[in-house]
Motif scaffolding. Structure first.
Motif, PDB file in Angstrom:
ATOM      1  N   VAL A   1      -9.835   3.856  -5.450  1.00 33.79           N
ATOM      2  CA  VAL A   1      -8.429   4.308  -5.240  1.00 33.79           C
ATOM      3  C   VAL A   1      -8.394   5.737  -4.590  1.00 33.79           C
ATOM      4  O   VAL A   1      -7.715   5.879  -3.738  1.00 33.79           O
ATOM      5  CB  VAL A   1      -8.050   4.628  -6.600  1.00 33.79           C
ATOM      6  N   LYS A   2      -9.431   6.620  -4.738  1.00 31.43           N
ATOM      7  CA  LYS A   2      -9.587   7.870  -4.091  1.00 31.43           C
ATOM      8  C   LYS A   2      -9.507   7.652  -2.332  1.00 31.43           C
ATOM      9  O   LYS A   2      -8.762   8.207  -1.812  1.00 31.43           O
ATOM     10  CB  LYS A   2     -10.842   8.631  -4.670  1.00 31.43           C
ATOM     11  N   ALA A   3     -10.417   6.738  -1.975  1.00 30.17           N
ATOM     12  CA  ALA A   3     -10.631   6.544  -0.645  1.00 30.17           C
ATOM     13  C   ALA A   3      -9.515   5.791  -0.099  1.00 30.17           C
ATOM     14  O   ALA A   3      -9.005   6.021   1.160  1.00 30.17           O
ATOM     15  CB  ALA A   3     -11.888   5.613  -0.523  1.00 30.17           C
ATOM     16  N   TRP A   4      -8.933   4.745  -0.770  1.00 29.09           N
ATOM     17  CA  TRP A   4      -7.708   4.210  -0.484  1.00 29.09           C
ATOM     18  C   TRP A   4      -6.524   5.057  -0.110  1.00 29.09           C
ATOM     19  O   TRP A   4      -5.656   5.051   0.860  1.00 29.09           O
ATOM     20  CB  TRP A   4      -7.366   3.004  -1.435  1.00 29.09           C
ATOM     21  N   LEU A   5      -6.107   5.839  -1.136  1.00 29.90           N
ATOM     22  CA  LEU A   5      -5.148   7.019  -1.056  1.00 29.90           C
ATOM     23  C   LEU A   5      -5.478   7.840   0.104  1.00 29.90           C
ATOM     24  O   LEU A   5      -4.431   8.025   0.842  1.00 29.90           O
ATOM     25  CB  LEU A   5      -4.943   7.869  -2.314  1.00 29.90           C
ATOM     26  N   ALA A   6      -6.785   8.296   0.395  1.00 34.76           N
ATOM     27  CA  ALA A   6      -6.979   9.125   1.538  1.00 34.76           C
ATOM     28  C   ALA A   6      -6.506   8.393   2.837  1.00 34.76           C
ATOM     29  O   ALA A   6      -6.042   9.098   3.736  1.00 34.76           O
ATOM     30  CB  ALA A   6      -8.240   9.783   1.418  1.00 34.76           C
ATOM     31  N   ALA A   7      -7.051   7.364   2.970  1.00 37.53           N
ATOM     32  CA  ALA A   7      -6.696   6.340   4.135  1.00 37.53           C
ATOM     33  C   ALA A   7      -5.313   6.371   4.373  1.00 37.53           C
ATOM     34  O   ALA A   7      -4.800   6.385   5.434  1.00 37.53           O
ATOM     35  CB  ALA A   7      -7.387   5.284   4.004  1.00 37.53           C
ATOM     36  N   CYS A   8      -4.404   5.983   3.114  1.00 40.35           N
ATOM     37  CA  CYS A   8      -2.964   5.934   3.370  1.00 40.35           C
ATOM     38  C   CYS A   8      -2.371   7.134   3.841  1.00 40.35           C
ATOM     39  O   CYS A   8      -1.497   7.074   4.710  1.00 40.35           O
ATOM     40  CB  CYS A   8      -2.315   5.518   2.243  1.00 40.35           C
TER      41      CYS A   8
ATOM     42  N   ALA B   1       2.415   8.249  10.117  1.00 42.47           N
ATOM     43  CA  ALA B   1       3.772   8.202   9.602  1.00 42.47           C
ATOM     44  C   ALA B   1       3.967   8.887   8.419  1.00 42.47           C
ATOM     45  O   ALA B   1       4.930   9.767   7.938  1.00 42.47           O
ATOM     46  CB  ALA B   1       4.149   6.960   9.370  1.00 42.47           C
ATOM     47  N   PHE B   2       2.973   9.101   7.592  1.00 43.53           N
ATOM     48  CA  PHE B   2       2.787   9.748   6.300  1.00 43.53           C
ATOM     49  C   PHE B   2       2.639  11.330   6.506  1.00 43.53           C
ATOM     50  O   PHE B   2       3.796  12.037   6.105  1.00 43.53           O
ATOM     51  CB  PHE B   2       1.565   9.381   5.508  1.00 43.53           C
ATOM     52  N   LYS B   3       1.822  11.711   7.557  1.00 43.86           N
ATOM     53  CA  LYS B   3       1.824  12.988   8.007  1.00 43.86           C
ATOM     54  C   LYS B   3       3.282  13.586   8.497  1.00 43.86           C
ATOM     55  O   LYS B   3       3.555  14.714   7.930  1.00 43.86           O
ATOM     56  CB  LYS B   3       0.685  13.375   8.943  1.00 43.86           C
ATOM     57  N   ALA B   4       3.855  12.699   9.133  1.00 42.78           N
ATOM     58  CA  ALA B   4       5.105  13.233   9.608  1.00 42.78           C
ATOM     59  C   ALA B   4       6.316  13.389   8.538  1.00 42.78           C
ATOM     60  O   ALA B   4       7.104  14.267   8.596  1.00 42.78           O
ATOM     61  CB  ALA B   4       5.504  12.061  10.773  1.00 42.78           C
TER      62      ALA B   4
ATOM     63  N   ASP C   1       0.748  -1.219  -0.039  1.00 43.26           N
ATOM     64  CA  ASP C   1       0.136   0.084  -0.076  1.00 43.26           C
ATOM     65  C   ASP C   1       0.887   1.275  -0.094  1.00 43.26           C
ATOM     66  O   ASP C   1       0.505   2.157  -0.929  1.00 43.26           O
ATOM     67  CB  ASP C   1      -1.000   0.224   1.066  1.00 43.26           C
ATOM     68  N   LEU C   2       1.834   1.369   0.902  1.00 44.00           N
ATOM     69  CA  LEU C   2       2.781   2.398   0.870  1.00 44.00           C
ATOM     70  C   LEU C   2       3.526   2.722  -0.341  1.00 44.00           C
ATOM     71  O   LEU C   2       3.392   3.546  -0.902  1.00 44.00           O
ATOM     72  CB  LEU C   2       3.949   2.209   1.872  1.00 44.00           C
ATOM     73  N   ASN C   3       3.981   1.678  -1.019  1.00 42.20           N
ATOM     74  CA  ASN C   3       4.903   1.674  -2.317  1.00 42.20           C
ATOM     75  C   ASN C   3       3.909   2.337  -3.418  1.00 42.20           C
ATOM     76  O   ASN C   3       4.206   3.196  -4.069  1.00 42.20           O
ATOM     77  CB  ASN C   3       5.182   0.493  -2.770  1.00 42.20           C
TER      78      ASN C   3
END
Length: 219
Positions: free
Chosen positions: A194-201, A206-209, A171-173
């Motif tokens: 895809v839109k919902a999945w990317l928003a959740a990721c 850790a992404f926000k940081a 998912d991260l990659n």
């Protein structure tokens, strides 16, 4: 100690994000792209991809690069697969089959999605998008991405994840590759999963940081 060479405003963002997800201690060496400097070999130039000190670590002159206790590795997506496999936990494959699926989807993203998506981000970063040539390039790239968005959307319909029923390195990659196309909302509107999945990721701490650190770096 893990050392990550590269700035957050590069593909090294993928490795910084994963290190955050895994809770890995690491040292960061901010190597910038040589193309961003007028004279990358000047005596006072920032450490960059043409600097002799960096080339001694990674002769390919590309970022990111890691040194994991003496093991030097390049290629951001492969680095993430390696780190997830080494440190285990829910981000790693639980079976050989899951590991194979993670590799498969990562290779798909690298070969079928990123070559088109990167044209969009490069056009925006260099302001080429403001020209007619740039607009044509972005439209062409977005058109080429439609099939990939449709494939991923159908895949995500079942569980909302790339592999298994949880967030993994796959998912991260893929999230980092698909992020390059975020300036084209029509692609995501046509692929709601895809839109919902990317928003959740991207809602993960850790992404926000990682993105906060990215925003602190000069463009």
């Amino acid at each position: 100690m893990l050392t990550i060479y590269g700035v957050h405003r590069s593909r090294a963002s993928r490795n910084y994000w994963l290190a955050g997800e895994l809770g890995l201690p690491f040292a960061s060496v901010p190597v910038i792209q040589a193309r961003r400097l007028d004279d990358p070999l000047a005596a006072d130039a920032s450490l960059n991809t043409r600097s002799p000190d960096f080339l001694a670590v990674n002769p390919t002159g590309l970022i990111p690069c890691i040194d994991d206790g003496g093991f030097v590795m390049t290629e951001s997506l492969a680095i993430n697969l390696y780190l997830a496999r080494k440190h285990g936990g829910p981000l790693a494959g639980r079976t050989v089959t899951e590991e194979a699926e993670m590799l498969q989807w990562t290779m798909w993203a690298a070969t079928e999605v990123e070559p088109h998506a990167v044209k969009i981000i490069l056009a925006l970063d260099t302001r080429v998008a403001e020209s007619e040539q740039g607009r044509l390039a972005i439209r062409g790239a977005a058109k080429a991405l439609k099939t990939s968005f449709q494939r991923l959307d159908a895949h995500l319909a079942a569980t909302g994840h790339i592999v298994g029923d949880r967030f993994t390195v796959a998912d991260l990659n893929l999230a980092e590759v698909f992020r390059y196309a975020m300036s084209e909302p029509q692609l995501f509107d046509a692929a709601p999963n895809v839109k919902a999945w990317l928003a959740a990721c991207q809602a993960r701490p850790a992404f926000k940081a990682m993105m906060a650190a990215r925003l602190c770096e000069p463009e």
